[in-house]
Design an enzyme around this catalytic site. Structure first.
Site, mmCIF file in Angstrom:
data_model
loop_
_atom_site.group_PDB
_atom_site.id
_atom_site.type_symbol
_atom_site.label_atom_id
_atom_site.label_comp_id
_atom_site.label_asym_id
_atom_site.label_seq_id
_atom_site.Cartn_x
_atom_site.Cartn_y
_atom_site.Cartn_z
ATOM 1 N N SER A 99 0.834 -1.315 0.113
ATOM 2 C CA SER A 99 -0.197 0.002 -0.144
ATOM 3 C C SER A 99 0.913 1.315 -0.071
ATOM 4 O O SER A 99 1.521 1.692 1.240
ATOM 5 C CB SER A 99 -0.906 -0.022 1.323
ATOM 6 O OG SER A 99 -1.674 -1.197 1.339
ATOM 7 N N LYS A 174 -6.465 2.699 -2.675
ATOM 8 C CA LYS A 174 -6.240 1.939 -1.485
ATOM 9 C C LYS A 174 -5.993 2.686 -0.164
ATOM 10 O O LYS A 174 -6.667 2.235 0.855
ATOM 11 C CB LYS A 174 -4.998 1.004 -1.937
ATOM 12 C CG LYS A 174 -4.453 0.209 -0.444
ATOM 13 C CD LYS A 174 -5.490 -0.760 0.068
ATOM 14 C CE LYS A 174 -4.891 -1.249 1.421
ATOM 15 N NZ LYS A 174 -5.783 -2.359 2.059
ATOM 16 N N LYS A 243 0.041 5.144 8.257
ATOM 17 C CA LYS A 243 0.719 5.323 6.995
ATOM 18 C C LYS A 243 -0.404 5.391 5.863
ATOM 19 O O LYS A 243 -0.271 6.289 4.909
ATOM 20 C CB LYS A 243 1.600 4.066 6.616
ATOM 21 C CG LYS A 243 2.458 4.252 5.286
ATOM 22 C CD LYS A 243 1.854 3.171 4.437
ATOM 23 C CE LYS A 243 1.623 1.660 4.626
ATOM 24 N NZ LYS A 243 1.119 0.672 3.654
HETATM 25 P P1 NAD Z 1 4.861 -6.674 7.336
HETATM 26 O O1 NAD Z 1 5.724 -5.825 8.364
HETATM 27 O O2 NAD Z 1 4.364 -8.065 8.151
HETATM 28 O O3 NAD Z 1 5.754 -7.359 6.082
HETATM 29 C C1 NAD Z 1 6.815 -6.701 5.481
HETATM 30 C C2 NAD Z 1 8.114 -7.499 5.168
HETATM 31 O O4 NAD Z 1 8.952 -6.710 4.300
HETATM 32 C C3 NAD Z 1 8.892 -7.979 6.292
HETATM 33 O O5 NAD Z 1 9.085 -9.494 6.344
HETATM 34 C C4 NAD Z 1 10.311 -7.309 6.251
HETATM 35 O O6 NAD Z 1 11.085 -8.171 6.933
HETATM 36 C C5 NAD Z 1 10.367 -6.744 4.772
HETATM 37 N N1 NAD Z 1 11.385 -5.752 4.384
HETATM 38 C C6 NAD Z 1 11.066 -4.579 5.098
HETATM 39 N N2 NAD Z 1 12.057 -3.670 4.613
HETATM 40 C C7 NAD Z 1 12.608 -4.449 3.465
HETATM 41 C C8 NAD Z 1 13.445 -4.006 2.696
HETATM 42 N N3 NAD Z 1 14.185 -2.844 2.543
HETATM 43 N N4 NAD Z 1 13.974 -5.116 1.686
HETATM 44 C C9 NAD Z 1 13.252 -6.432 1.802
HETATM 45 N N5 NAD Z 1 12.293 -6.700 2.699
HETATM 46 C C10 NAD Z 1 12.014 -5.800 3.410
HETATM 47 O O7 NAD Z 1 3.893 -5.966 6.544
HETATM 48 P P2 NAD Z 1 2.420 -6.563 5.887
HETATM 49 O O8 NAD Z 1 1.352 -6.695 6.801
HETATM 50 O O9 NAD Z 1 2.683 -7.780 4.926
HETATM 51 O O10 NAD Z 1 2.080 -5.387 4.698
HETATM 52 C C11 NAD Z 1 3.133 -5.241 3.673
HETATM 53 C C12 NAD Z 1 2.229 -4.052 2.867
HETATM 54 O O11 NAD Z 1 0.820 -4.704 2.507
HETATM 55 C C13 NAD Z 1 2.063 -2.887 3.647
HETATM 56 O O12 NAD Z 1 2.171 -2.033 2.532
HETATM 57 C C14 NAD Z 1 0.750 -2.886 4.209
HETATM 58 O O13 NAD Z 1 -0.008 -1.574 4.477
HETATM 59 C C15 NAD Z 1 -0.073 -3.945 3.093
HETATM 60 N N6 NAD Z 1 -1.311 -4.531 3.494
HETATM 61 C C16 NAD Z 1 -1.204 -5.254 4.722
HETATM 62 C C17 NAD Z 1 -2.630 -5.904 5.095
HETATM 63 C C18 NAD Z 1 -2.446 -6.643 6.537
HETATM 64 O O14 NAD Z 1 -3.518 -7.162 6.819
HETATM 65 N N7 NAD Z 1 -1.216 -6.968 6.959
HETATM 66 C C19 NAD Z 1 -3.741 -6.033 4.168
HETATM 67 C C20 NAD Z 1 -3.574 -5.097 3.083
HETATM 68 C C21 NAD Z 1 -2.386 -4.502 2.805
#
Ligand code: NAD
Length: 300
Positions: A99, A174, A243
């Site tokens: 997102s 989104k 965010k």
């Molecule tokens: P999360 O924090 O669980 O996962 C993020 C992953 O990215 C982690 O494994 C982290 O180690 C990795 N990461 C961070 N910086 C990095 C880098 N520079 N290089 C490589 N890997 C890196 O987050 P999430 O909940 O999976 O969310 C991911 C995206 O999806 C976000 O933008 C969030 O807003 C969106 N989103 C989340 C949900 C939800 O229910 N969790 C639903 C819809 C959308």
């Protein structure tokens, strides 16, 4: 016969892991996460190859998917030293599924084009449960040609593919979705607190909203499960929700839109992040409202 594209998947967190798992059957997968253990565990448990650098992943991939916390990390993996754009094959398709912030996405799209790559934004809604079952809603911005190329891959992760317009429009949509979701969660928590003062039992308030016009995804899928239960473990963090709300506020500010409810909602979420500190689930916003209002919403 067309062969399936080799996919590089970057970001194997709460969402990225189950989304990449949907792609494992039928695709050659290269995996990267800044937490190296994630990619190795995924390769061991689900399949694919743990790439030890973004550069190696980019050089091997026809399509790169990013599922990272914010546009900052996306920019770092795409444009940083040894990033995707420096090492990609010509005509690589980048599918940005985090997102992200629409303005930053548009700038990244220009940089991708300079490097001979194509980019679409394809953020998702549905959370971890629908990521697991491949039933996400996916909001897609970009050119028709690039979207057509991405579609078979998107269909393995989502059951509803919604085209929103040019690059960046998926991220704008989104941000608006989460703004509404953030607003209904706050409004529902407030209704429970107000109801308690009126002598209504919190669980009963939620049950009645759920069969009446006050129903929302927040009342149906969050209040009992994560707030009244005291579990606060939906899998979507408070920082990520803030965010998203801030991304919506950037649009409000850029276009000077009259949006008093949204602006107040954003202020409360920002306040919640301050009083609760990092590492909280987004449903813990109810605790912040409780701290701010000093009334418990947890059932005894
Ligand atoms: P999360 O924090 O669980 O996962 C993020 C992953 O990215 C982690 O494994 C982290 O180690 C990795 N990461 C961070 N910086 C990095 C880098 N520079 N290089 C490589 N890997 C890196 O987050 P999430 O909940 O999976 O969310 C991911 C995206 O999806 C976000 O933008 C969030 O807003 C969106 N989103 C989340 C949900 C939800 O229910 N969790 C639903 C819809 C959308």
């Amino acid at each position: 016969m067309m062969t399936s594209p080799t996919i590089g998947f970057i970001g194997l967190g709460a969402m990225g892991w189950p989304m990449a798992a949907r792609l494992a059957p039928g695709h050659r997968l290269f995996l990267f996460d800044i937490d190296v253990g994630h990619a190795e565990r995924f390769a061991g448990q689900v399949g694919g190859v743990a790439a030890h650098s973004v550069a190696k992943l980019a050089a091997a991939s026809d399509i790169v998917i990013t599922m990272l916390p914010t546009s900052r990390e996306v920019e770092a993996v795409l444009t940083g030293a040894d990033g995707v754009l420096e090492h990609c094959r010509k005509d690589l398709l980048i599918i940005e599924m985090s997102s992200g912030a629409p303005q930053q996405t548009k700038l990244l799209g220009l940089q991708a084009a300079d490097a001979g790559c194509c980019m679409i934004d394809a953020p998702v809604s549905g959370g971890v449960p629908r990521a697991r079952t491949g039933e996400l809603s996916i909001m897609v911005g970009g050119s028709a040609t690039d979207i057509a190329r991405a579609e078979p891959v998107l269909k393995q992760m989502g059951s509803t593919i919604l085209i929103t317009g040019a690059l960046g429009s998926g991220h704008a949509m989104k941000a608006l979705n989460n703004l509404v979701s953030a607003t209904t969660l706050l409004a529902t928590v407030e209704a429970v607190l107000i109801g308690r003062q009126a002598g209504l039992e919190p669980a009963r308030v939620v049950d009645i909203l759920n069969v009446s016009t006050g129903m929302s995804n927040s009342s149906q899928k969050k209040l009992h499960q994560f707030v009244l239960s005291g579990a606060f473990n939906s899998g979507f963090s408070l920082d990520l929700m803030v965010k998203d709300v801030n991304a919506a506020m950037a649009i409000v500010n850029e276009h000077r839109v009259y949006a008093p409810i949204s602006i107040r909602c954003a202020e409360i979420w920002q306040e919640a992040a301050r009083v609760l500190g990092p590492g909280q689930d987004h449903t813990a916003v109810a605790k912040a409202v409780e701290m701010l209002g000093v009334i418990s919403v947890e059932t005894a």
